[in-house]
Design a protein around this motif. Structure first.
Motif, PDB file in Angstrom:
ATOM      1  N   GLY A 185       0.782  -1.230   0.000  1.00 37.12           N
ATOM      2  CA  GLY A 185       0.000   0.000   0.000  1.00 37.12           C
ATOM      3  C   GLY A 185       0.812   1.278   0.000  1.00 37.12           C
ATOM      4  O   GLY A 185       0.279   2.348   0.327  1.00 37.12           O
ATOM      5  N   VAL A 186       2.076   1.230  -0.375  1.00 40.34           N
ATOM      6  CA  VAL A 186       2.920   2.425  -0.366  1.00 40.34           C
ATOM      7  C   VAL A 186       2.492   3.351  -1.501  1.00 40.34           C
ATOM      8  O   VAL A 186       2.356   2.937  -2.644  1.00 40.34           O
ATOM      9  CB  VAL A 186       4.416   2.059  -0.481  1.00 40.34           C
ATOM     10  N   THR A 187       2.264   4.617  -1.147  1.00 42.49           N
ATOM     11  CA  THR A 187       1.845   5.607  -2.149  1.00 42.49           C
ATOM     12  C   THR A 187       2.986   6.538  -2.551  1.00 42.49           C
ATOM     13  O   THR A 187       2.982   7.065  -3.652  1.00 42.49           O
ATOM     14  CB  THR A 187       0.660   6.440  -1.635  1.00 42.49           C
ATOM     15  N   GLU A 188       3.961   6.737  -1.652  1.00 40.02           N
ATOM     16  CA  GLU A 188       5.103   7.595  -1.961  1.00 40.02           C
ATOM     17  C   GLU A 188       6.209   7.349  -0.950  1.00 40.02           C
ATOM     18  O   GLU A 188       5.952   6.878   0.159  1.00 40.02           O
ATOM     19  CB  GLU A 188       4.696   9.066  -1.931  1.00 40.02           C
ATOM     20  N   TYR A 189       7.438   7.663  -1.343  1.00 36.30           N
ATOM     21  CA  TYR A 189       8.568   7.541  -0.420  1.00 36.30           C
ATOM     22  C   TYR A 189       9.644   8.543  -0.807  1.00 36.30           C
ATOM     23  O   TYR A 189       9.662   9.060  -1.922  1.00 36.30           O
ATOM     24  CB  TYR A 189       9.147   6.127  -0.413  1.00 36.30           C
ATOM     25  N   ALA A 190      10.562   8.784   0.126  1.00 37.28           N
ATOM     26  CA  ALA A 190      11.730   9.634  -0.145  1.00 37.28           C
ATOM     27  C   ALA A 190      12.857   9.233   0.795  1.00 37.28           C
ATOM     28  O   ALA A 190      12.633   8.999   1.983  1.00 37.28           O
ATOM     29  CB  ALA A 190      11.386  11.102   0.043  1.00 37.28           C
ATOM     30  N   LEU A 191      14.048   9.148   0.237  1.00 31.83           N
ATOM     31  CA  LEU A 191      15.245   8.902   1.039  1.00 31.83           C
ATOM     32  C   LEU A 191      15.795  10.227   1.541  1.00 31.83           C
ATOM     33  O   LEU A 191      15.664  11.249   0.863  1.00 31.83           O
ATOM     34  CB  LEU A 191      16.330   8.236   0.193  1.00 31.83           C
ATOM     35  N   ASN A 192      16.437  10.212   2.712  1.00 33.76           N
ATOM     36  CA  ASN A 192      17.101  11.426   3.164  1.00 33.76           C
ATOM     37  C   ASN A 192      18.386  11.613   2.364  1.00 33.76           C
ATOM     38  O   ASN A 192      18.805  10.737   1.603  1.00 33.76           O
ATOM     39  CB  ASN A 192      17.352  11.390   4.674  1.00 33.76           C
ATOM     40  N   GLU A 193      19.029  12.761   2.526  1.00 33.22           N
ATOM     41  CA  GLU A 193      20.206  13.094   1.729  1.00 33.22           C
ATOM     42  C   GLU A 193      21.371  12.138   1.958  1.00 33.22           C
ATOM     43  O   GLU A 193      22.093  11.779   1.027  1.00 33.22           O
ATOM     44  CB  GLU A 193      20.649  14.526   2.027  1.00 33.22           C
ATOM     45  N   SER A 194      21.555  11.677   3.186  1.00 35.35           N
ATOM     46  CA  SER A 194      22.661  10.758   3.468  1.00 35.35           C
ATOM     47  C   SER A 194      22.316   9.308   3.127  1.00 35.35           C
ATOM     48  O   SER A 194      23.148   8.418   3.282  1.00 35.35           O
ATOM     49  CB  SER A 194      23.092  10.869   4.928  1.00 35.35           C
ATOM     50  N   ARG A 195      21.086   9.068   2.673  1.00 36.40           N
ATOM     51  CA  ARG A 195      20.629   7.771   2.192  1.00 36.40           C
ATOM     52  C   ARG A 195      20.716   6.675   3.261  1.00 36.40           C
ATOM     53  O   ARG A 195      20.950   5.524   2.961  1.00 36.40           O
ATOM     54  CB  ARG A 195      21.379   7.360   0.929  1.00 36.40           C
ATOM     55  N   ASP A 196      20.503   7.074   4.520  1.00 40.56           N
ATOM     56  CA  ASP A 196      20.502   6.078   5.592  1.00 40.56           C
ATOM     57  C   ASP A 196      19.149   5.978   6.291  1.00 40.56           C
ATOM     58  O   ASP A 196      19.013   5.304   7.311  1.00 40.56           O
ATOM     59  CB  ASP A 196      21.619   6.342   6.599  1.00 40.56           C
ATOM     60  N   ALA A 197      18.126   6.629   5.712  1.00 37.35           N
ATOM     61  CA  ALA A 197      16.753   6.537   6.231  1.00 37.35           C
ATOM     62  C   ALA A 197      15.787   6.854   5.095  1.00 37.35           C
ATOM     63  O   ALA A 197      16.124   7.558   4.147  1.00 37.35           O
ATOM     64  CB  ALA A 197      16.543   7.497   7.395  1.00 37.35           C
ATOM     65  N   ILE A 198      14.586   6.304   5.222  1.00 39.02           N
ATOM     66  CA  ILE A 198      13.547   6.542   4.221  1.00 39.02           C
ATOM     67  C   ILE A 198      12.233   6.831   4.949  1.00 39.02           C
ATOM     68  O   ILE A 198      11.937   6.228   5.976  1.00 39.02           O
ATOM     69  CB  ILE A 198      13.406   5.325   3.271  1.00 39.02           C
ATOM     70  N   VAL A 199      11.481   7.776   4.421  1.00 38.13           N
ATOM     71  CA  VAL A 199      10.137   8.047   4.929  1.00 38.13           C
ATOM     72  C   VAL A 199       9.170   7.632   3.826  1.00 38.13           C
ATOM     73  O   VAL A 199       9.442   7.818   2.645  1.00 38.13           O
ATOM     74  CB  VAL A 199       9.959   9.535   5.324  1.00 38.13           C
ATOM     75  N   TYR A 200       8.050   7.032   4.220  1.00 34.23           N
ATOM     76  CA  TYR A 200       7.078   6.618   3.209  1.00 34.23           C
ATOM     77  C   TYR A 200       5.665   6.752   3.760  1.00 34.23           C
ATOM     78  O   TYR A 200       5.428   6.721   4.964  1.00 34.23           O
ATOM     79  CB  TYR A 200       7.338   5.182   2.729  1.00 34.23           C
TER      80      TYR A 200
END
Length: 167
Positions: free
Chosen positions: A129-144
């Motif tokens: 059911g993921v509608t969108e996501y984005a990685l942080n700049e350092s690429r060590d976390a993701i929000v979705y």
């Protein structure tokens, strides 16, 4: 030179360089869309050719991933040339220097299945059911954002150590 030779002409595009500059990626683009993606070692005479490959990205100095036709993600180990193939991928990310491979499948309408794999390709998490996501700049976390059975939520995944937090 004849008119038939024109289809062989293309445009060279520099794409990306690995973090430490040991590898470079570039592409040849043609009017007939028989584009080709290349990966070249900058110190040795070692290169790889991927016809119709696009959206290539490095995962540190160890991995190179790209989208291939028919919604396939191909992930290559740069030192060995070994390639793993993942089907039904519309979007992807490489996180934490290629230690995590994140794929998004658009097979379920606007909601997608997001899979998180380790660098060996083993699925360690699946989120429907993921509608969108984005990685942080350092690429060590993701929000979705996800939506399932009328419940909408936002979560954060930290990759070191691996943990999920509901926001």
């Amino acid at each position: 030179l004849t008119e038939n030779d024109y289809q062989r002409w293309g445009t060279l595009e520099g794409k990306t360089i690995s973090d430490q500059g040991r590898w470079a990626s570039y592409a040849m683009r043609y009017e007939n869309h028989s584009d080709t993606l290349f990966v070249q070692n900058t110190a040795k005479n070692k290169s790889y050719v991927f016809p119709k490959g696009n959206d290539g990205r490095f995962g540190g100095e160890q991995l190179f991933a790209f989208l291939a036709p028919d919604s396939k993600l191909k992930v290559m180990e740069l030192p060995t040339g070994k390639i793993a193939v993942y089907d039904n991928v519309k979007r992807y990310e490489l996180a934490k220097d290629g230690q995590y491979i994140i794929t998004l499948n658009k097979g379920y309408g606007k909601k997608s299945l997001m899979r998180i794999r380790n660098q060996n390709g083993k699925i360690i998490d699946s989120i429907a059911g993921v509608t969108e996501y984005a990685l942080n700049e350092s690429r060590d976390a993701i929000v979705y954002a996800s939506s399932q059975r009328g419940l909408n939520q936002i979560e954060i995944i930290h990759f070191k150590p691996y943990s999920r937090i509901v926001v």
